[in-house]
Design a protein around this motif. Structure first.
Motif, PDB file in Angstrom:
ATOM      1  N   ASP A  11       0.742  -1.302  -0.003  1.00 55.79           N
ATOM      2  CA  ASP A  11       0.012  -0.049   0.035  1.00 55.79           C
ATOM      3  C   ASP A  11       0.951   1.313   0.075  1.00 55.79           C
ATOM      4  OD1 ASP A  11      -2.238  -1.494  -0.043  1.00 55.79           O
ATOM      5  OD2 ASP A  11      -2.641  -1.259   2.144  1.00 55.79           O
ATOM      6  N   GLY A  12       2.089   1.199  -0.161  1.00 59.48           N
ATOM      7  CA  GLY A  12       3.030   2.122  -0.318  1.00 59.48           C
ATOM      8  C   GLY A  12       2.808   3.118  -1.479  1.00 59.48           C
ATOM      9  N   ARG A  13       3.619   4.184  -1.629  1.00 59.18           N
ATOM     10  CA  ARG A  13       3.740   5.044  -2.875  1.00 59.18           C
ATOM     11  C   ARG A  13       5.295   5.429  -3.071  1.00 59.18           C
ATOM     12  NH1 ARG A  13      -0.233   9.873  -3.016  1.00 59.18           N
ATOM     13  NH2 ARG A  13       0.556  10.650  -1.028  1.00 59.18           N
ATOM     14  N   ILE A  14       5.468   5.323  -4.177  1.00 60.06           N
ATOM     15  CA  ILE A  14       6.923   5.595  -4.414  1.00 60.06           C
ATOM     16  C   ILE A  14       7.011   6.530  -5.772  1.00 60.06           C
ATOM     17  CG2 ILE A  14       7.884   3.194  -4.141  1.00 60.06           C
ATOM     18  CD1 ILE A  14       7.197   2.589  -7.082  1.00 60.06           C
ATOM     19  N   PRO A  15       8.277   7.341  -5.332  1.00 64.34           N
ATOM     20  CA  PRO A  15       8.330   8.569  -6.275  1.00 64.34           C
ATOM     21  C   PRO A  15       9.207   7.875  -7.412  1.00 64.34           C
ATOM     22  CG  PRO A  15       9.932   8.418  -4.442  1.00 64.34           C
ATOM     23  CD  PRO A  15       9.023   7.577  -4.086  1.00 64.34           C
ATOM     24  N   GLN A  16       8.884   8.511  -8.604  1.00 64.99           N
ATOM     25  CA  GLN A  16       9.319   8.238  -9.985  1.00 64.99           C
ATOM     26  C   GLN A  16       9.908   9.494 -10.844  1.00 64.99           C
ATOM     27  OE1 GLN A  16       6.229   5.883 -11.743  1.00 64.99           O
ATOM     28  NE2 GLN A  16       6.736   3.933 -10.472  1.00 64.99           N
ATOM     29  N   THR A  17      10.856   9.192 -11.662  1.00 68.15           N
ATOM     30  CA  THR A  17      11.268  10.181 -12.596  1.00 68.15           C
ATOM     31  C   THR A  17      11.324  11.507 -12.103  1.00 68.15           C
ATOM     32  OG1 THR A  17       9.161  10.406 -13.553  1.00 68.15           O
ATOM     33  CG2 THR A  17      10.609   8.750 -14.478  1.00 68.15           C
ATOM     34  N   PRO A  18      12.093  12.075 -11.123  1.00 68.44           N
ATOM     35  CA  PRO A  18      12.225  13.416 -10.961  1.00 68.44           C
ATOM     36  C   PRO A  18      12.730  14.285 -12.118  1.00 68.44           C
ATOM     37  CG  PRO A  18      13.892  12.161  -9.693  1.00 68.44           C
ATOM     38  CD  PRO A  18      13.064  11.159 -10.301  1.00 68.44           C
ATOM     39  N   VAL A  19      12.330  15.559 -12.111  1.00 67.62           N
ATOM     40  CA  VAL A  19      12.776  16.239 -13.410  1.00 67.62           C
ATOM     41  C   VAL A  19      12.956  17.726 -12.867  1.00 67.62           C
ATOM     42  CG1 VAL A  19      12.412  17.224 -15.839  1.00 67.62           C
ATOM     43  CG2 VAL A  19      11.417  14.893 -15.008  1.00 67.62           C
ATOM     44  N   LEU A  20      14.376  18.237 -13.111  1.00 69.05           N
ATOM     45  CA  LEU A  20      14.593  19.637 -12.572  1.00 69.05           C
ATOM     46  C   LEU A  20      14.183  20.670 -13.342  1.00 69.05           C
ATOM     47  CD1 LEU A  20      18.008  19.058 -10.793  1.00 69.05           C
ATOM     48  CD2 LEU A  20      16.013  20.242  -9.809  1.00 69.05           C
ATOM     49  N   ALA A  21      13.390  21.734 -12.893  1.00 70.48           N
ATOM     50  CA  ALA A  21      13.216  22.966 -13.981  1.00 70.48           C
ATOM     51  C   ALA A  21      14.594  23.341 -14.159  1.00 70.48           C
ATOM     52  CB  ALA A  21      12.531  23.854 -13.159  1.00 70.48           C
ATOM     53  N   ALA A 344      13.895   4.249  -1.509  1.00 76.67           N
ATOM     54  CA  ALA A 344      14.192   5.513  -2.425  1.00 76.67           C
ATOM     55  C   ALA A 344      13.206   6.844  -2.117  1.00 76.67           C
ATOM     56  CB  ALA A 344      14.453   5.061  -3.781  1.00 76.67           C
ATOM     57  N   ASN A 345      14.003   7.963  -2.065  1.00 87.33           N
ATOM     58  CA  ASN A 345      13.391   9.281  -2.162  1.00 87.33           C
ATOM     59  C   ASN A 345      13.948  10.085  -3.343  1.00 87.33           C
ATOM     60  OD1 ASN A 345      10.840   9.803  -0.365  1.00 87.33           O
ATOM     61  ND2 ASN A 345      11.867   8.325   0.750  1.00 87.33           N
ATOM     62  N   VAL A 346      13.409  11.302  -3.494  1.00 89.65           N
ATOM     63  CA  VAL A 346      14.046  12.147  -4.255  1.00 89.65           C
ATOM     64  C   VAL A 346      15.076  13.110  -3.388  1.00 89.65           C
ATOM     65  CG1 VAL A 346      13.687  14.360  -5.724  1.00 89.65           C
ATOM     66  CG2 VAL A 346      11.963  12.693  -5.722  1.00 89.65           C
ATOM     67  N   HIS A 347      16.382  13.231  -4.048  1.00100.84           N
ATOM     68  CA  HIS A 347      17.337  13.836  -3.281  1.00100.84           C
ATOM     69  C   HIS A 347      17.800  14.752  -4.374  1.00100.84           C
ATOM     70  CE1 HIS A 347      17.154  10.522  -0.487  1.00100.84           C
ATOM     71  NE2 HIS A 347      18.026  10.892   0.133  1.00100.84           N
ATOM     72  N   ILE A 348      18.451  15.886  -3.848  1.00103.25           N
ATOM     73  CA  ILE A 348      18.859  16.958  -4.663  1.00103.25           C
ATOM     74  C   ILE A 348      20.292  17.555  -4.065  1.00103.25           C
ATOM     75  CG2 ILE A 348      17.740  18.871  -3.306  1.00103.25           C
ATOM     76  CD1 ILE A 348      17.116  19.871  -6.081  1.00103.25           C
ATOM     77  N   GLY A 349      21.028  17.979  -5.133  1.00105.25           N
ATOM     78  CA  GLY A 349      22.555  18.594  -4.549  1.00105.25           C
ATOM     79  C   GLY A 349      23.274  18.683  -5.852  1.00105.25           C
ATOM     80  N   LYS A 357      18.020  14.983   1.323  1.00103.68           N
ATOM     81  CA  LYS A 357      16.865  14.327   0.882  1.00103.68           C
ATOM     82  C   LYS A 357      15.672  15.306   0.770  1.00103.68           C
ATOM     83  CE  LYS A 357      13.659  10.762   3.102  1.00103.68           C
ATOM     84  NZ  LYS A 357      13.642   9.918   4.361  1.00103.68           N
ATOM     85  N   LEU A 358      14.616  15.236  -0.410  1.00105.48           N
ATOM     86  CA  LEU A 358      13.685  16.213  -0.462  1.00105.48           C
ATOM     87  C   LEU A 358      12.386  15.888   0.114  1.00105.48           C
ATOM     88  CD1 LEU A 358      13.858  19.193  -1.552  1.00105.48           C
ATOM     89  CD2 LEU A 358      13.278  18.349  -3.846  1.00105.48           C
ATOM     90  N   THR A 359      12.243  14.341  -0.208  1.00109.71           N
ATOM     91  CA  THR A 359      10.799  13.840  -0.128  1.00109.71           C
ATOM     92  C   THR A 359      10.715  12.764   1.092  1.00109.71           C
ATOM     93  OG1 THR A 359      11.027  12.187  -1.878  1.00109.71           O
ATOM     94  CG2 THR A 359      10.211  14.511  -2.485  1.00109.71           C
ATOM     95  N   ASP A 360       9.581  12.387   1.552  1.00109.26           N
ATOM     96  CA  ASP A 360       9.616  11.176   2.445  1.00109.26           C
ATOM     97  C   ASP A 360       8.225  10.796   2.146  1.00109.26           C
ATOM     98  OD1 ASP A 360       9.613   9.542   4.205  1.00109.26           O
ATOM     99  OD2 ASP A 360       9.359  10.970   6.066  1.00109.26           O
ATOM    100  N   THR A 361       8.047   9.626   1.147  1.00110.07           N
ATOM    101  CA  THR A 361       6.791   8.989   0.644  1.00110.07           C
ATOM    102  C   THR A 361       6.697   7.884   1.419  1.00110.07           C
ATOM    103  OG1 THR A 361       8.002   7.941  -1.111  1.00110.07           O
ATOM    104  CG2 THR A 361       7.323  10.080  -1.523  1.00110.07           C
ATOM    105  N   ARG A 362       7.344   7.484   2.306  1.00107.99           N
ATOM    106  CA  ARG A 362       7.120   6.124   2.932  1.00107.99           C
ATOM    107  C   ARG A 362       7.207   6.177   4.653  1.00107.99           C
ATOM    108  NH1 ARG A 362       6.677   1.573   0.366  1.00107.99           N
ATOM    109  NH2 ARG A 362       5.434   1.008   2.074  1.00107.99           N
ATOM    110  N   PRO A 363       6.607   7.481   5.312  1.00106.88           N
ATOM    111  CA  PRO A 363       6.645   7.710   6.617  1.00106.88           C
ATOM    112  C   PRO A 363       6.103   6.449   7.425  1.00106.88           C
ATOM    113  CG  PRO A 363       4.936   9.069   5.592  1.00106.88           C
ATOM    114  CD  PRO A 363       5.770   8.143   4.541  1.00106.88           C
ATOM    115  N   GLU A 364       5.444   5.751   6.882  1.00107.67           N
ATOM    116  CA  GLU A 364       4.626   4.591   7.558  1.00107.67           C
ATOM    117  C   GLU A 364       5.620   3.534   7.785  1.00107.67           C
ATOM    118  OE1 GLU A 364       3.826   3.685   3.159  1.00107.67           O
ATOM    119  OE2 GLU A 364       3.953   5.548   4.558  1.00107.67           O
ATOM    120  N   LEU A 365       6.754   3.563   7.241  1.00108.58           N
ATOM    121  CA  LEU A 365       7.726   2.322   7.552  1.00108.58           C
ATOM    122  C   LEU A 365       8.869   3.004   8.524  1.00108.58           C
ATOM    123  CD1 LEU A 365       8.726   1.393   3.875  1.00108.58           C
ATOM    124  CD2 LEU A 365       7.354   0.275   5.751  1.00108.58           C
TER     125      LEU A 365
END
Length: 633
Positions: A11-21, A344-349, A357-365
């Protein structure tokens, strides 16, 4: 503290294909559920401020499958695909950041496959199949729809969308070939276009050609053929003019390591820029200067710049980095990555690191205790350096062994286990560790992360050295007191399923096996699988190679079915075109013939990967139940 449940995983949600402006201020990513309920996978587009000043926000509120976000060059608009109007038929939409409005830009009956906003802000390049004609509609209605193979085959064609008029035109270029990928030169010049003779997955990837397309004049120029499985078109400027790069398999075999190829446009000279490296390039990304390259490096990942003298390592990262995106200047990247114990989450730098780390899509874990994961380095029987991972039962240390142990072999075989969180809906280390098992994740020969020669060494020899590579790791863990030699199991999916089926035909050491979407007969797979000739490269021959026995017979698990005594759980999707269901049926009939205890489960509507929620739950629970039955005292 909450224990790990199958529902928490699927029942989790996962981030995919991050695209920078392009201006580096925002990143857009797709948020997708792990499982699907019903006929459609509802995904969402999210926007994140790269400076972390404002909260994450959804780009739209529709219930739809949203995908392939692409920024305008001025960063003022986001283009993406959505099937909100007609489910299953994606169209191009535009989000205007200034006022938050979303506008549908296409109404193409066949749907849009991909899109690329161009330097000319009025133009968007599209990939789409031909729209059905009135004759097509009549034939479908009257069921006068016999399929003549090779005639009227659906193929993606290049289209041009003029945003001023909303009109879509189809340039008469590339001779009706199937268009795979587009990339515009950084200065706004021509588009590099990758085509194939066919969309057929067995034939098409072996017939690639490169072209240039001028969006101003509508004319095209052919640049010649490319190596098999070409992808990731990338431009850069050199002292001798423009270069066009791509990733593809190293010739001449179809089971090979991936390489970066560099075509000098002016001279036509083609070079392999990663030859001899002990790493494997996985992604190539364009900037306004030298491109960036991700390398699988053993259990970890390296990020490099492709300089004229070769790759320059900019940073190294534990585990995997995926879906690399960069600003045009290359000073900022976005990527998917995690840790041993965090998905995995979206990271930036900056490309030199560190990444934030920019997102936290699985806090339930967050409250879940996972098994201790540690890298393994060991030697094969012939001295080849190998690696892998060991995951211990939750709450246990290695000194408390020996434990019942399941070896899970990865697919591909050109894939790898990286030092990342091993928790998934399919048979995974942390799911079994939560039930008290130690889990061994080997990276045998044929896989990714150790260079071309390591990868190609299994061509025509599957089940040979890669099998003894796996045994060497198991023997090591038994000798170290981690694994109980009387309570061993083996599992795998796809090529890993082949290895599990192969293992029980070679030895009785395993008390139980799981074969998920596994290869049972290489000749039959070359004949009926969607990647037939690639499979023939692994098996070593095809049925039309002459009167048998054939080389592939000697490396097919079905040939050793009479030797099997180990109980086997067989799982397979009914609509699998990669490894068709007939493979599992063949294995089931052989095991039934020889009286081997086994269970055969078919998942309706499923392909090579199981997608529906209840089916994923069944896979997880059935896996544990099977190993509990045979490996517990």
């Amino acid at each position: 503290m909450t224990g790990l449940t199958a529902e928490l995983v699927v029942d989790g949600r996962i981030p995919q294909t991050p695209v920078l402006a392009p201006n580096g201020l925002l990143v857009c990513y797709v948020l997708a559920p792990t499982s699907r309920i019903g006929d459609h996978l509802d995904t969402e587009l999210w926007l994140a401020d790269t400076n972390g000043v404002t909260a994450l926000r959804r780009a739209s509120t529709d219930i739809a499958t949203e995908s392939r976000p692409r920024w305008s060059l001025d960063s003022d608009a986001l283009f993406f695909l959505s099937d909100r109007a007609d489910r299953g038929i994606p169209q191009v939409h535009r989000l205007t950041l200034a006022d938050g409005t979303v506008t549908a830009l296409t109404n193409w009956c066949a749907g849009i496959i991909d899109h690329l906003p161009l330097a000319d802000a009025n133009l968007v390049a599209l990939l789409a199949e031909d729209e059905p004609t009135e004759q097509d509609a009549r034939r479908a209605r009257d069921r006068d729809d016999a399929i003549v193979v090779g005639e009227g085959e659906p193929r993606a064609r290049l289209r041009m969308l003029d945003l001023r008029t909303g009109r879509v035109t189809t340039p008469d270029v590339f001779g009706g070939r199937h268009v795979v990928e587009l990339r515009q030169r950084p200065d706004g010049g021509p588009l590099a276009v990758l085509t194939q003779a066919s969309a057929d997955k067995d034939y098409g990837p072996r017939t690639g050609q490169l072209h240039l397309f001028d969006p101003v004049t509508g004319t095209a120029e052919d640049l010649g053929t490319v190596e098999a499985e070409a992808r990731s078109l990338t431009w850069w400027a050199g002292e001798d003019g423009w270069h066009l790069g791509y990733l593809a398999l190293t010739p001449p075999l179809l089971q090979a390591g991936t390489a970066v190829f560099d075509l000098a446009i002016g001279s036509g000279v083609l070079r392999n820029r990663t030859t001899g490296l002990s790493m494997c390039p996985t992604e190539l990304r364009q900037t306004n200067a030298a491109p960036l390259v991700l390398f699988a490096d053993g259990l970890n990942t390296a990020l490099a710049r492709l300089d004229p003298t070769g790759p320059t390592i900019l940073s190294r990262h534990p585990g995997r980095l995926d879906d690399l995106s960069t600003t045009p200047a290359g000073e900022k990247i976005a990527v998917l990555t995690g840790t041993r114990y965090q998905p995995a989450n979206v990271h930036i730098g900056p490309p030199t690191g560190p990444l934030r780390k920019l997102t936290d899509t699985r806090p339930e874990l967050d409250g879940i205790t996972l098994g201790t994961q540690q890298p393994l380095a060991y030697r094969a029987a012939d001295g080849v350096a190998l690696d892998g991972l060991l995951v211990l039962p939750v709450g246990k240390t290695a000194s408390e062994g020996p434990f019942p142990m399941v070896t899970i072999v990865h697919g591909g075989p050109y894939d790898r286990y990286a030092d990342r969180c091993q928790l998934f809906w399919f048979p995974s280390a942390q799911w079994l560790a939560a039930a008290g098992y130690a889990v061994f994740l080997p990276n045998p020969r044929g896989g990714q992360g150790h260079g071309h020669q390591f990868a190609t060494s299994v061509a025509g020899r599957v089940g040979r050295e890669e099998w003894t590579d796996i045994l060497s790791g198991i023997d090591l863990l038994i000798a170290e007191g981690v694994a109980d030699s009387d309570r061993l199991g083996i599992a795998g999916s796809s090529h890993g399923g082949f290895m599990a089926a192969w293992a029980v035909g070679q030895t009785d050491r395993f008390r139980a096996a799981l074969v998920n979407a596994g290869v049972i007969d290489w000749g039959m797979l070359a004949a009926t699988g969607e990647n037939g000739q690639f499979e023939a490269a692994l098996g070593g021959s095809t049925g039309w190679s002459g009167i048998g026995p054939h080389p592939h017979d000697a490396v097919s698990p079905i040939s050793f079915a009479s030797h099997i005594h180990t109980p086997v759980l067989i799982l397979h999707g009914a609509e699998d075109t990669n490894v068709p269901l007939g493979q599992a049926v063949y294995f089931h009939r052989a095991l039934r013939h020889f009286g081997v205890e086994h269970e055969f489960v078919i998942y309706p509507r499923e392909g090579h990967s199981i997608r529906e929620r209840n089916h994923q739950l069944d896979v997880m629970r059935r896996t544990r139940t099977w190993f509990d039955r045979w490996l517990r005292p």
